[in-house]
Write a protein that holds these residues in place. Structure first.
Motif, PDB file in Angstrom:
ATOM      1  N   GLN A   1       0.829  -1.203   0.000  1.00 24.25           N
ATOM      2  CA  GLN A   1       0.000   0.000   0.000  1.00 24.25           C
ATOM      3  C   GLN A   1       0.867   1.258   0.000  1.00 24.25           C
ATOM      4  O   GLN A   1       0.569   2.229  -0.702  1.00 24.25           O
ATOM      5  CB  GLN A   1      -0.910  -0.019   1.227  1.00 24.25           C
ATOM      6  CG  GLN A   1      -1.842   1.179   1.324  1.00 24.25           C
ATOM      7  CD  GLN A   1      -2.740   1.098   2.541  1.00 24.25           C
ATOM      8  OE1 GLN A   1      -2.809   0.068   3.204  1.00 24.25           O
ATOM      9  NE2 GLN A   1      -3.421   2.178   2.847  1.00 24.25           N
ATOM     10  N   LEU A   2       1.950   1.223   0.771  1.00 24.10           N
ATOM     11  CA  LEU A   2       2.855   2.373   0.788  1.00 24.10           C
ATOM     12  C   LEU A   2       3.495   2.588  -0.581  1.00 24.10           C
ATOM     13  O   LEU A   2       3.698   3.723  -1.011  1.00 24.10           O
ATOM     14  CB  LEU A   2       3.932   2.158   1.854  1.00 24.10           C
ATOM     15  CG  LEU A   2       3.462   2.211   3.310  1.00 24.10           C
ATOM     16  CD1 LEU A   2       4.589   1.814   4.246  1.00 24.10           C
ATOM     17  CD2 LEU A   2       2.952   3.597   3.660  1.00 24.10           C
TER      18      LEU A   2
ATOM     19  N   LYS B   1       0.961   4.230  -2.951  1.00 30.18           N
ATOM     20  CA  LYS B   1       0.664   5.622  -2.653  1.00 30.18           C
ATOM     21  C   LYS B   1       1.911   6.501  -2.621  1.00 30.18           C
ATOM     22  O   LYS B   1       1.827   7.680  -2.293  1.00 30.18           O
ATOM     23  CB  LYS B   1      -0.059   5.717  -1.309  1.00 30.18           C
ATOM     24  CG  LYS B   1      -1.424   5.044  -1.293  1.00 30.18           C
ATOM     25  CD  LYS B   1      -2.102   5.225   0.050  1.00 30.18           C
ATOM     26  CE  LYS B   1      -3.488   4.587   0.067  1.00 30.18           C
ATOM     27  NZ  LYS B   1      -4.155   4.770   1.384  1.00 30.18           N
TER      28      LYS B   1
ATOM     29  N   THR C   1       7.076  10.697   2.493  1.00 30.85           N
ATOM     30  CA  THR C   1       6.022   9.692   2.551  1.00 30.85           C
ATOM     31  C   THR C   1       4.675  10.372   2.702  1.00 30.85           C
ATOM     32  O   THR C   1       4.566  11.450   3.297  1.00 30.85           O
ATOM     33  CB  THR C   1       6.245   8.714   3.725  1.00 30.85           C
ATOM     34  OG1 THR C   1       5.147   7.796   3.798  1.00 30.85           O
ATOM     35  CG2 THR C   1       6.351   9.451   5.047  1.00 30.85           C
ATOM     36  N   THR C   2       3.664   9.732   2.153  1.00 26.29           N
ATOM     37  CA  THR C   2       2.296  10.226   2.283  1.00 26.29           C
ATOM     38  C   THR C   2       1.583   9.586   3.467  1.00 26.29           C
ATOM     39  O   THR C   2       0.408   9.851   3.689  1.00 26.29           O
ATOM     40  CB  THR C   2       1.505   9.926   0.995  1.00 26.29           C
ATOM     41  OG1 THR C   2       1.532   8.504   0.749  1.00 26.29           O
ATOM     42  CG2 THR C   2       2.110  10.653  -0.192  1.00 26.29           C
ATOM     43  N   SER C   3       2.288   8.730   4.219  1.00 24.04           N
ATOM     44  CA  SER C   3       1.709   8.055   5.387  1.00 24.04           C
ATOM     45  C   SER C   3       2.588   8.332   6.604  1.00 24.04           C
ATOM     46  O   SER C   3       3.421   7.497   6.986  1.00 24.04           O
ATOM     47  CB  SER C   3       1.597   6.545   5.133  1.00 24.04           C
ATOM     48  OG  SER C   3       0.816   6.279   3.987  1.00 24.04           O
TER      49      SER C   3
ATOM     50  N   GLU D   1       2.115   8.189   9.658  1.00 27.44           N
ATOM     51  CA  GLU D   1       1.962   7.315  10.820  1.00 27.44           C
ATOM     52  C   GLU D   1       3.006   6.196  10.850  1.00 27.44           C
ATOM     53  O   GLU D   1       3.226   5.577  11.892  1.00 27.44           O
ATOM     54  CB  GLU D   1       0.551   6.706  10.856  1.00 27.44           C
ATOM     55  CG  GLU D   1       0.214   5.798   9.684  1.00 27.44           C
ATOM     56  CD  GLU D   1      -0.399   6.557   8.514  1.00 27.44           C
ATOM     57  OE1 GLU D   1      -1.096   5.923   7.708  1.00 27.44           O
ATOM     58  OE2 GLU D   1      -0.172   7.780   8.411  1.00 27.44           O
ATOM     59  N   TYR D   2       3.648   5.938   9.701  1.00 30.67           N
ATOM     60  CA  TYR D   2       4.683   4.895   9.646  1.00 30.67           C
ATOM     61  C   TYR D   2       6.090   5.494   9.625  1.00 30.67           C
ATOM     62  O   TYR D   2       7.061   4.772   9.402  1.00 30.67           O
ATOM     63  CB  TYR D   2       4.479   4.021   8.404  1.00 30.67           C
ATOM     64  CG  TYR D   2       3.152   3.306   8.386  1.00 30.67           C
ATOM     65  CD1 TYR D   2       2.896   2.254   9.252  1.00 30.67           C
ATOM     66  CD2 TYR D   2       2.142   3.702   7.509  1.00 30.67           C
ATOM     67  CE1 TYR D   2       1.671   1.601   9.244  1.00 30.67           C
ATOM     68  CE2 TYR D   2       0.914   3.057   7.497  1.00 30.67           C
ATOM     69  CZ  TYR D   2       0.684   2.007   8.363  1.00 30.67           C
ATOM     70  OH  TYR D   2      -0.526   1.364   8.359  1.00 30.67           O
ATOM     71  N   ARG D   3       6.189   6.795   9.863  1.00 31.21           N
ATOM     72  CA  ARG D   3       7.476   7.475   9.721  1.00 31.21           C
ATOM     73  C   ARG D   3       8.532   6.925  10.679  1.00 31.21           C
ATOM     74  O   ARG D   3       9.703   6.834  10.337  1.00 31.21           O
ATOM     75  CB  ARG D   3       7.273   8.974   9.958  1.00 31.21           C
ATOM     76  CG  ARG D   3       8.505   9.828   9.705  1.00 31.21           C
ATOM     77  CD  ARG D   3       8.168  11.291   9.916  1.00 31.21           C
ATOM     78  NE  ARG D   3       7.080  11.691   9.033  1.00 31.21           N
ATOM     79  CZ  ARG D   3       6.380  12.808   9.188  1.00 31.21           C
ATOM     80  NH1 ARG D   3       6.638  13.609  10.204  1.00 31.21           N
ATOM     81  NH2 ARG D   3       5.417  13.112   8.339  1.00 31.21           N
TER      82      ARG D   3
END
Length: 288
Positions: free
Chosen positions: A87-88, A91, A111-113, A115-117
């Motif tokens: 998914q990452l 995106k 990154t566009t996410s 929360e996983y940084r």
């Protein structure tokens, strides 16, 4: 005009050490790591930098997700680790060109996410070499055994090899191109055939090698599953034995408690009898 079919993407994971890429696995093998079926002792008690890759059949990177993984003392992946790598990758934003056009890139700071940084890292330099360059070299070495496209299958036929029939013979089969014009001359005809055969043989060898790897990994997984089953059976047997020992010990304690209660009751009766006799003796003494 015909076009080549769209290349399928092979998913893989590469692990990094201080010197560069130290381990490469296909995504199916990576899933076995996540499921706890296999361990990686060389990564025991460490946090490892890794990259999830999507590679086309021309050995060109199309997507890269840079992430970190924690391993326990036995080399198994931390069970709390959970990142949707595919998914990452889908995106991810537009990244650098690694030979096949701009890739989709997800890493720390890009990154566009978010929360996983905390479980991501940013590629840089190690030992004077760029991480992206190390990845590209590893992909080109093709240690993963990715089966590439047959480049010659999409190569157009040179114009000098074409033969056109006379216009008045286009609709007359009896006056077509002569055999002397259509038949290859000398060794020039055998060379493409030999080249095609060589490519086919190489592709067959790569397919056989890939199938052998799959068979090997399947056997390893079955062996590990059998070991896990045996370990689970031993654990259940030990647990049953522990329960039995606990029950026996509890029954023994209960028996001792009953004996103590009986002894206490008997002692209380004796004490009561002694108190009565003492009271009688005191009464007689007072009368006298």
């Amino acid at each position: 005009m015909s076009t080549a079919p769209k290349s399928l993407l092979t998913e893989a994971v590469m692990f990094f050490s201080e010197r560069g890429v130290c381990k490469e696995v296909l995504y199916t093998e990576f899933e076995a790591l996540l499921d706890g079926l296999v361990a990686t002792p060389e990564f025991a008690d460490e946090t490892i930098e890794a990259v999830f890759l999507q590679i086309n059949n021309r050995l060109q990177v199309r997507a890269a997700v840079f992430f970190t993984m924690d391993f326990d003392m036995d080399g198994y992946v931390n069970r709390l680790w959970n990142m949707p790598l595919r998914q990452l990758a889908e995106k991810a934003g537009r990244g650098p060109d690694m030979g096949g056009g701009p890739i989709r890139l997800a890493c720390l700071g890009f990154t566009t996410s978010p929360e996983y940084r905390e479980n991501m890292w940013k590629p840089g330099q190690r030992n004077g070499r760029a991480d992206l360059a190390l990845i590209k070299e590893a992909v080109n070495r093709n240690a993963l055994g990715i089966i590439g496209d047959d480049e010659e299958a999409y190569t157009p036929i040179p114009a000098e090899r074409l033969r056109v029939a006379a216009e008045d013979a286009w609709y007359d089969d009896s006056r077509g191109i002569s055999e002397s014009e259509t038949e290859p001359r000398g060794e020039s005809a055998s060379q493409p055939v030999a080249a095609a055969q060589t490519i086919e043989d190489q592709a067959q060898r790569e397919r056989d090698e890939h199938l052998n790897k799959i068979a090997l990994y399947t056997r390893q997984i079955l062996t590990l599953q059998e070991r896990l089953k045996q370990a689970e059976n031993r654990r259940l047997a030990d647990l049953d034995q522990l329960r039995q020992d606990h029950t026996d010990h509890l029954n023994l304690i209960r028996g001792e408690m009953i004996d103590i209660k009986n002894e206490l009751a008997s002692q209380q009766k004796i004490n009561a009898s002694l108190r009565r006799e003492l009271a009688k003796a005191q009464n007689r003494t007072s009368i006298d």
